[in-house]
Design a protein around this motif. Structure first.
Motif, PDB file in Angstrom:
ATOM      1  N   GLU A   1      -7.392 -24.393  23.813  1.00  0.00           N
ATOM      2  CA  GLU A   1      -7.456 -23.902  22.430  1.00  0.00           C
ATOM      3  C   GLU A   1      -8.692 -24.431  21.710  1.00  0.00           C
ATOM      4  N   THR A   2      -9.029 -25.707  21.955  1.00  0.00           N
ATOM      5  CA  THR A   2     -10.199 -26.300  21.295  1.00  0.00           C
ATOM      6  C   THR A   2     -11.478 -25.657  21.803  1.00  0.00           C
ATOM      7  N   GLY A   3     -11.529 -25.381  23.105  1.00  0.00           N
ATOM      8  CA  GLY A   3     -12.688 -24.686  23.653  1.00  0.00           C
ATOM      9  C   GLY A   3     -12.863 -23.300  23.046  1.00  0.00           C
TER      10      GLY A   3
ATOM     11  N   LEU B   1     -17.107 -39.831  18.750  1.00  0.00           N
ATOM     12  CA  LEU B   1     -18.156 -38.896  19.185  1.00  0.00           C
ATOM     13  C   LEU B   1     -18.722 -38.003  18.082  1.00  0.00           C
ATOM     14  N   LEU B   2     -17.942 -37.677  17.059  1.00  0.00           N
ATOM     15  CA  LEU B   2     -18.334 -36.613  16.133  1.00  0.00           C
ATOM     16  C   LEU B   2     -19.314 -37.042  15.043  1.00  0.00           C
ATOM     17  N   ASP B   3     -19.616 -38.343  14.972  1.00  0.00           N
ATOM     18  CA  ASP B   3     -20.547 -38.804  13.942  1.00  0.00           C
ATOM     19  C   ASP B   3     -21.918 -38.137  14.145  1.00  0.00           C
ATOM     20  N   GLY B   4     -22.393 -37.457  13.099  1.00  0.00           N
ATOM     21  CA  GLY B   4     -23.667 -36.748  13.178  1.00  0.00           C
ATOM     22  C   GLY B   4     -23.577 -35.371  13.785  1.00  0.00           C
ATOM     23  N   SER B   5     -22.365 -34.941  14.176  1.00  0.00           N
ATOM     24  CA  SER B   5     -22.182 -33.601  14.747  1.00  0.00           C
ATOM     25  C   SER B   5     -22.239 -32.541  13.644  1.00  0.00           C
ATOM     26  N   LYS B   6     -22.286 -31.287  14.050  1.00  0.00           N
ATOM     27  CA  LYS B   6     -22.322 -30.169  13.103  1.00  0.00           C
ATOM     28  C   LYS B   6     -21.081 -30.191  12.207  1.00  0.00           C
ATOM     29  N   ILE B   7     -19.922 -30.496  12.793  1.00  0.00           N
ATOM     30  CA  ILE B   7     -18.678 -30.547  12.020  1.00  0.00           C
ATOM     31  C   ILE B   7     -18.749 -31.648  10.973  1.00  0.00           C
ATOM     32  N   ASP B   8     -19.228 -32.828  11.376  1.00  0.00           N
ATOM     33  CA  ASP B   8     -19.310 -33.958  10.452  1.00  0.00           C
ATOM     34  C   ASP B   8     -20.305 -33.687   9.333  1.00  0.00           C
ATOM     35  N   LEU B   9     -21.442 -33.096   9.672  1.00  0.00           N
ATOM     36  CA  LEU B   9     -22.447 -32.777   8.654  1.00  0.00           C
ATOM     37  C   LEU B   9     -21.925 -31.747   7.657  1.00  0.00           C
ATOM     38  N   GLU B  10     -21.092 -30.823   8.156  1.00  0.00           N
ATOM     39  CA  GLU B  10     -20.544 -29.782   7.277  1.00  0.00           C
ATOM     40  C   GLU B  10     -19.582 -30.398   6.254  1.00  0.00           C
ATOM     41  N   PHE B  11     -18.841 -31.430   6.655  1.00  0.00           N
ATOM     42  CA  PHE B  11     -17.932 -32.106   5.725  1.00  0.00           C
ATOM     43  C   PHE B  11     -18.692 -32.720   4.550  1.00  0.00           C
ATOM     44  N   GLN B  12     -19.955 -33.102   4.782  1.00  0.00           N
ATOM     45  CA  GLN B  12     -20.730 -33.792   3.759  1.00  0.00           C
ATOM     46  C   GLN B  12     -21.429 -32.833   2.797  1.00  0.00           C
ATOM     47  N   LYS B  13     -21.455 -31.549   3.114  1.00  0.00           N
ATOM     48  CA  LYS B  13     -22.149 -30.565   2.267  1.00  0.00           C
ATOM     49  C   LYS B  13     -21.323 -30.203   1.050  1.00  0.00           C
ATOM     50  N   ARG B  14     -22.000 -29.862  -0.017  1.00  0.00           N
ATOM     51  CA  ARG B  14     -21.298 -29.361  -1.211  1.00  0.00           C
ATOM     52  C   ARG B  14     -20.825 -27.935  -0.992  1.00  0.00           C
ATOM     53  N   ILE B  15     -21.746 -27.107  -0.468  1.00  0.00           N
ATOM     54  CA  ILE B  15     -21.386 -25.720  -0.162  1.00  0.00           C
ATOM     55  C   ILE B  15     -21.159 -25.624   1.337  1.00  0.00           C
TER      56      ILE B  15
ATOM     57  N   TYR C   1     -19.677 -29.059  23.688  1.00  0.00           N
ATOM     58  CA  TYR C   1     -18.773 -28.911  22.555  1.00  0.00           C
ATOM     59  C   TYR C   1     -18.183 -30.282  22.237  1.00  0.00           C
ATOM     60  N   PRO C   2     -18.568 -30.913  21.136  1.00  0.00           N
ATOM     61  CA  PRO C   2     -18.107 -32.288  20.860  1.00  0.00           C
ATOM     62  C   PRO C   2     -16.591 -32.397  20.665  1.00  0.00           C
ATOM     63  N   LEU C   3     -15.999 -31.417  19.953  1.00  0.00           N
ATOM     64  CA  LEU C   3     -14.557 -31.482  19.690  1.00  0.00           C
ATOM     65  C   LEU C   3     -13.769 -31.353  20.996  1.00  0.00           C
TER      66      LEU C   3
ATOM     67  N   HIS D   1     -17.691 -39.598  34.622  1.00  0.00           N
ATOM     68  CA  HIS D   1     -18.590 -38.452  34.532  1.00  0.00           C
ATOM     69  C   HIS D   1     -18.520 -37.830  33.136  1.00  0.00           C
ATOM     70  N   HIS D   2     -17.298 -37.738  32.601  1.00  0.00           N
ATOM     71  CA  HIS D   2     -17.133 -37.170  31.265  1.00  0.00           C
ATOM     72  C   HIS D   2     -17.724 -38.094  30.202  1.00  0.00           C
ATOM     73  N   LEU D   3     -17.602 -39.404  30.394  1.00  0.00           N
ATOM     74  CA  LEU D   3     -18.206 -40.343  29.451  1.00  0.00           C
ATOM     75  C   LEU D   3     -19.722 -40.233  29.464  1.00  0.00           C
ATOM     76  N   ASP D   4     -20.293 -39.915  30.632  1.00  0.00           N
ATOM     77  CA  ASP D   4     -21.741 -39.667  30.698  1.00  0.00           C
ATOM     78  C   ASP D   4     -22.107 -38.469  29.820  1.00  0.00           C
ATOM     79  N   ASN D   5     -21.282 -37.407  29.873  1.00  0.00           N
ATOM     80  CA  ASN D   5     -21.526 -36.241  29.010  1.00  0.00           C
ATOM     81  C   ASN D   5     -21.412 -36.618  27.538  1.00  0.00           C
ATOM     82  N   MET D   6     -20.422 -37.424  27.218  1.00  0.00           N
ATOM     83  CA  MET D   6     -20.247 -37.856  25.826  1.00  0.00           C
ATOM     84  C   MET D   6     -21.417 -38.733  25.380  1.00  0.00           C
ATOM     85  N   LEU D   7     -21.912 -39.565  26.288  1.00  0.00           N
ATOM     86  CA  LEU D   7     -23.088 -40.382  25.961  1.00  0.00           C
ATOM     87  C   LEU D   7     -24.307 -39.505  25.690  1.00  0.00           C
TER      88      LEU D   7
END
Length: 751
Positions: free
Chosen positions: A476-478, A411-425, A497-499, A546-552
């Motif tokens: 905790e993740t929420g 699910l996290l591909d292209g998410s804010k978390i994933d994009l942050e990993f790719q940044k230099r700063i 919240y993707p995570l 139903h949750h998979l629909d949200n993930m989709l």
């Protein structure tokens, strides 16, 4: 008691054995006269001393009071024939498989052969295999036995070395009877290889003594050669720990592709040879008298009471079947490296976890025990130092990295978390929290990867632990992602919240797996339990879809087509389980309306006003789960009663409605079945995984039609005038899907 033997302090343990008296039978004769709950104690004879006395004086409990059997393998009187040689080696293979397959200890199996026992006894004194060999009478057949025995010792040592690295050693799956086996590891690997090879000259000399038209003796020689190949192939698996594995990059590594292909071909060839063994009647050949005995239980440090030898009594067909399972399962373990991404990797591990090698509903096994220890050491082979945490010795892939890769591809591909990993700063605050989070959660993830190394019952135990963990992590993740919004790492418009969505998915999937494994392990016996089981599965899969629909929705927002493809695949897979569970529930509902309440008779028999107790006990482990809520007893009863009045007041309308629902459920199932096969073609998975998944779908597809037939048979019984008093319900697992056993009404026998 003091009249029978002198006080323990006065006993001279160095006295001759015949001076001792076995008081076991007399002891039990006296104690049988003592009433329950009465304590009998003598100041002169403490309870501890009494226990010790029984252990010392009872030859049925004390190894050192066993009579030693004489069998000298260097004696000229023990000149072996070809048939006897085949029988000994055949029974040595039986001993190996009975140890690994039937939880038989080493002293009662492998060490029970005098060739093994005497080789180790002489070696521990002289510390030289060459000196061991010189002590035995020369001769081609003796040489075959001795060299095979040395090779078998090497095989056992290899298996134990793997077991000690894994979580199997000294558990009920691999029994050593708490022996001190340190002496087994002093053998040099190079020495073993050197002294276990049989020269072509030796084989030729054996062949020369066989007439050309003697097919039976020719088959014996073939078996002897193949027996060496079997053990050599097991030992050769040690080479896989030297492979340079870069997981998910097999196609780009010609060296690893070649090594894997060669090893798989080798294992497949062994399976072919094993299939030829059925033409030889090993069970019909007599083993030389006293060749297998309990001497090793006396000679070596065996800390368990003496036990009978099951080796010779086990069947040759069971032995070959066990070895075939060993090599087939090892092949599947090695195929793990064919995965090209983490989703593919996890799907293959799921297959290994759920692979079953038998159709016995009462004996539900996982992978072969050897393949389990092989898998654990294979995936975890580099972790000899605690600071290392790499997968398959790949220094570019830690278990934490694998866990993140799995979540990213899920699910996290292209998410804010994933994009942050790719940044230099990077956002330092957020990334520190994420790194700490991944380090912590990946510890449980690492444990979950080793589920194929556990038997199904322990798998379920771990799943229960995992369920509690994900339930705790969900909150905790929420809170973590709430914090990301507070520090403006997430935008205010972030709807999902993707995570947290990934963690909720893990949790829902885990609840379903616990319930399904519980069905497979026969933990449910009563008809009412089965009704509630499939009710819970229906509710749970509804939440999952139903949750998979949200993930989709999240995946579509990130415009990652690969994410959507796999999530659609999961949604349709769960939808098949959903439709089949509804149909199963319909069948069990009808059985309760007919008046069948318990199965088998008197196993679980609660009064009607105590059904709530039975229900609450059944779902006790899910009491702390609040999201989603499991069905309460009141919800369960109200659902069960929805159609009960229709059944009682308008039977024809009930039957018509049931037939209509069954037809619609099968139709919906078939839609998902067809769509899944289309999706499977689009997923870039390796051939074996696709074949396995198609077979799983076919099994589900076959089961829904069998269930429809079961319900039709129930309807015919309901329409008849037959009394339920003369009938009972049979739950059938053989030939049915392990999560969806069949049911039928059968006539009671007079027995």
């Amino acid at each position: 008691m003091s009249e029978l033997v002198p006080p323990l302090e006065d006993l001279d343990i160095n006295r001759k054995r015949q001076d001792f008296v076995d008081i076991t039978d007399k002891f039990f004769e006296l104690t049988n006269e003592i009433q329950y709950s009465h304590i009998v104690k003598s100041k002169e004879f403490p309870l501890l001393h009494g226990t010790h006395a029984l252990e010392i004086l009872n030859p049925r409990l004390d190894t050192f009071l066993l009579e030693e059997v004489i069998y000298d393998i260097s004696d000229s009187a023990n000149e072996l024939t070809l048939e006897e040689t085949t029988a000994i080696i055949g029974n040595l293979l039986k001993s190996l498989t009975s140890w690994m397959g039937q939880n038989v200890s080493i002293p009662n199996s492998i060490l029970s052969c005098e060739y093994i026992s005497q080789i180790l006894e002489i070696y521990t004194k002289d510390i030289s295999l060459e000196r061991v060999l010189t002590k035995f009478k020369s001769g081609s057949l003796n040489e075959i036995i001795i060299k095979f025995s040395i090779l078998l010792i090497s095989t056992v040592r290899f298996i134990l070395a793997l077991a000690m690295k894994s979580q199997i050693y000294e558990e009920e799956d691999l029994n050593t009877s708490t022996m001190n086996l340190n002496w087994l590891y002093e053998l040099s690997p190079n020495e073993i290889i050197k002294h276990s090879l049989v020269s072509p000259k030796t084989w030729k000399s054996i062949q020369e003594n066989v007439e050309e038209n003697d097919d039976i003796k020719t088959k014996h020689i073939s078996l002897l050669k193949n027996a060496f190949t079997i053990l050599q192939s097991i030992n050769s698996l040690e080479s896989i720990y030297q492979w340079d594995i870069n997981l998910f990059h097999l196609k780009s590594s010609h060296d690893l592709t070649s090594k894997l292909g060669n090893k798989l071909t080798q294992l497949e060839n062994v399976v072919e040879k094993l299939n030829e063994f059925e033409s030889i009647d090993i069970d019909g050949i007599h083993v030389p008298r006293n060749c297998f005995n309990a001497n090793s239980q006396i000679k070596f440090d065996n800390q368990a009471p003496p036990k009978v030898l099951p080796v010779v009594s086990s069947s040759w067909s069971d032995c070959t079947l066990n070895l075939i399972q060993l090599f087939n399962d090892c092949s599947d373990v090695l195929k793990t490296v064919q995965a090209s991404n983490s989703l593919e990797f996890m799907e293959w591990l799921k297959y290994l976890e759920n692979k079953r090698n038998n159709n016995d509903a009462n004996e539900i096994n996982g992978l072969h025990i050897f393949s389990r220890v092989l898998f654990f050491s294979f995936i975890n082979s580099n972790n000899q130092q605690q600071e290392q945490d790499f997968v398959f010795r790949d220094k570019n892939l830690r278990f934490k990295d694998l866990f993140y890769s799995y979540m990213k591809e899920l699910l996290l591909d292209g998410s804010k978390i994933d994009l942050e990993f790719q940044k230099r700063i990077k956002n330092v605050d957020a990334m520190q929290q994420i790194e700490y989070y991944l380090e912590t959660v990946s510890l449980l993830f690492k444990e979950s990867l080793f589920l194929p190394t556990l038997n199904p019952s322990r798998q379920r135990q771990f799943k229960c632990k995992e369920l509690r963990y994900w339930n705790m992590r969900q909150v905790e993740t929420g809170q973590l992602e709430d914090y990301f919004r507070q520090i403006h790492f997430y935008t205010p418009s972030e709807r999902y919240y993707p995570l947290t969505s990934v963690i909720i998915f893990f949790k829902l999937k885990c609840i379903l797996e616990v319930i399904l494994k519980s069905i497979e392990l026969n933990l449910f016996k009563d008809i009412r339990e089965y009704v509630s089981v499939y009710y819970q599965v229906i509710v749970l899969v509804y939440h999952l879809n139903h949750h998979l629909d949200n993930m989709l929705g999240i995946a579509n927002k990130s415009k990652k087509s690969k994410l959507s493809l796999y999530l659609l695949y999961l949604k349709n897979e769960y939808n098949m389980i959903y439709q089949l569970s509804i149909l199963k529930a319909k069948g069990y509902e009808l059985m309760t309306y007919l008046g069948f309440y318990y199965l088998p008779k008197n196993l679980i028999h609660q009064l009607s006003n105590r059904e709530d107790l039975l229900y609450n006990l059944q779902w006790r482990q899910f009491n702390n789960i609040t999201d989603p809520e499991m069905l309460s007893y009141q919800d369960f009863k109200s659902r069960l009663q929805v159609n009960e009045k229709v059944y009682q007041n308008d039977f024809a309308n009930y039957i018509e409605s049931l037939n209509g629902e069954a037809k619609l459920l099968v139709g919906e199932f078939n839609k998902s079945f067809k769509f899944l096969n289309i999706l499977l073609d689009k997923l870039d998975w390796f051939h074996e995984l696709k074949s396995i998944k198609r077979l799983e779908f076919e099994n589900l597809h076959g089961e829904i039609h069998k269930t429809k037939t079961d319900i039709e048979n129930l309807i015919r019984f309901a329409k008849s005038s037959e009394s339920i008093a003369g009938h009972t319900i049979k739950i059938s697992k053989l030939g049915r899907h392990c999560y969806f056993p069949g049911f039928e009404i059968i006539e009671k026998t007079n027995n």
